[in-house]
Design a protein around this motif. Structure first.
Motif: not given
Ligand code: FAD
Length: 498
Positions: A15-17, A117-120, A134-138, A190-193
């Motif tokens: 839902g956050s996404v 989704n991901e940021n590596l 470059h995604g929002p989730l580190r 999900a909330a922070t990202a």
């Protein structure tokens, strides 16, 4: 005039996404409704403290029905109730399953969305062709490594099993440092990202402490929701385009059934008028069963900086499989079910085993017609005998790893299973892995709950987007796949013009 374009029920991983992506353009009016609180608990940010979150307001709580094939005991069924949902209380292992374990949407279908989704960025050994930078989730592997994790990888080499780079891609079989949804020592969720950067948008309305009671319809079309904030009055909100249910693998089938979408006979038994007879709602519940070999340590085990599971392995229990069906990992605490004998917290460790392509299926059924009631959850652990067989093979592999010279200095004795029969032990020392999925199954067949674009059969204007749409579990922990499903769904929804 409708209040919103989209209403999303549940601000969890999915839902956050959706809320962030659907409001990105600045034009679509989005309402996000979440039962949990707006403020995160301080404990959420502290990775090794995650097991304590089960005892807080951020968990819906509740237990399964007795597990007939697993000692007739009930197991806890934790699920997040907060902005960020289960991603705020989970164990932060971050990985994809092996491609062979994806059904419905394939690994390749999801690949661009895994990456989105991901940021590596800055993490060595991660190939930008298959991983997101470059995604929002580190995310990334453990920075401060637990000495037991390091010794475990030496044990892996000692028994002749492969050590791989980028275990979390799902493409490698063998053992390695798993990525964790932890950055700078704090949980990424999900909330922070997704929600934190989006929350001030004028076209995004986030309401917390709100329980959605049912979906509203005009004829076949889902037009909105009825909800209550705390003890306040019942309130309605309407959606011009779509309502998206992202209440999780337990909450989504519950809300559909409370709204008259589900197995007709069950709904009538609870006095709920039937809107669409969809027998598959609530069926096909799955989880990865979890057990392991528990050791008493020869010395005090240092406290963990991360999630207690930094090194993991994807392993085949036997020849002839399409992909790995076991996960085997070093757990830096003595993990076992409540009440089972074993060492104190800082005097033991576990080589954990989970069956990652389970054949067992269970269900979520209504206990009654009250919104907010705990439904009857039956994960059906080991109801398919091959799952127990795979677990026992996994315990043997774990024991071989535990008996190595590499772990000699850590090992005092095997506390569990010791000399117990492995089948009896596997049934007795069963824990949920909390990867509940499958209860609003996606499929092409009329027996599925949602179609290939996650639209609910039998009605219009309604989708389900969360772990419940997975036809089967991926052979990795579920959160990365839920994020990717929601990322892909946001493109489908935004592009549908519905
Ligand atoms: C304790 C635990 C440990 C886990 N460990 C890992 C791990 O290490 N790695 C991993 O990959 N996965 C892990 N998982 C699983 C993973 O977190 C979930 O698969 C994923 O978060 C599910 O996302 P979702 O969007 O389907 O549901 P959720 O994130 O659960 O979101 C559903 C949201 O809907 C809200 N909601 C439900 N009903 C209503 C209603 N009627 N009205 C309003 N709001 C409602 C809920 O409060 C919740 O916020 C773990 C899960 C748990 C519980």
């Amino acid at each position: 005039m409708t209040d919103f374009d989209y209403i999303i029920v549940g601000a969890g991983s999915a839902g956050s996404v959706l809320a962030a992506r659907l409001s990105e353009s600045g034009t679509a009016r989005v309402l996000l409704l979440e039962a949990g609180d707006a403020e995160p608990l301080p404990l959420m940010a502290v990775p090794p403290a995650w097991p304590a979150l089960e005892g807080t307001s951020a968990n819906w709580g509740g237990h399964s029905v007795p597990q007939t094939a697993a000692g007739d005991r009930t197991v806890s069924v934790p699920r997040g109730r907060a902005l960020g949902g289960s991603s705020t209380i989970n164990a932060m292992s971050f990985m994809r399953g092996h491609p062979s374990s994806y059904h419905g949407w394939s690994y390749d279908d999801l690949l661009p969305y895994f990456k989105r989704n991901e940021n590596l960025s800055g993490i060595a050994d991660r190939d930008p062709a298959i991983r997101g930078m470059h995604g929002p989730l580190r995310v990334g592997p453990a920075v401060t490594r637990h000495p037991l994790s390091t010794a475990f990888l030496e044990a892996v080499t000692e028994v002749g099993r492969p050590v791989v780079r980028d275990y979390s891609s799902g493409l490698r079989e063998g053992f390695g440092w798993a990525d964790l949804s932890i950055a700078d020592g704090r949980r990424s969720d999900a909330a922070t990202a997704y929600l934190l950067p989006a929350k001030d948008r004028a076209n995004l309305d986030i309401r917390t402490g709100v329980l959605v009671h049912r979906l509203l319809f005009a004829g076949e079309r889902c037009t909105g929701v009825e909800y209550r904030a705390g003890d306040g009055p019942l309130t309605t909100a309407s959606a011009a385009r779509e309502v998206v249910v992202s209440a999780g693998a337990i909450g989504s089938p519950q809300l559909l059934m409370l709204s008259g979408i589900g197995p007709a006979a069950d709904l009538r038994r609870h006095g709920i008028p039937v809107r669409a007879d969809v027998p598959a709602v609530g069926r096909n519940l799955q989880d990865h069963p979890l057990s392991g070999v528990v050791y008493e340590a020869a010395r005090t085990v240092p406290p963990a900086a991360n999630n207690h599971g930094e090194v993991q392995g994807a392993v085949r229990s036997r020849d002839g499989l399409d992909g790995p069906d076991l996960q085997i990992m070093m757990v830096d605490v003595p993990l076992r079910r409540d009440g089972l004998d074993g060492p104190e917290l800082d005097r033991g460790y576990t080589i954990g085993v989970s069956v990652m392509t389970p054949h067992s299926r269970g269900s979520v059924r209504l206990a009654d017609a009250r919104p907010g009631s705990t439904p009857l959850v039956d994960p059906g652990y080991y109801t398919a005998p091959e799952d127990l067989e795979a677990m026992v093979r996994g315990l043997r592999i774990a024991r071989e790893l535990g008996d190595t010279t590499a772990l000699k200095d850590w090992r005092s004795r095997e506390a569990q299973p010791g000399d117990r029969d492995l089948y009896e032990y596997a049934r007795d020392n069963l824990r949920p892995y909390n990867h509940f999925a499958g209860t609003c199954r996606m499929g092409d067949d009329p027996g599925s709950v949602v179609d290939g674009e996650l639209r609910v059969r039998g009605v219009t204007g309604l989708r389900v987007v969360d772990a419940s749409v997975m036809p089967s579990l991926p052979s990795g922990n579920t959160n990365a796949t839920v994020y990717a499903i929601a990322e892909r769904a946001s493109d489908l929804i935004a592009g549908s013009g519905a």
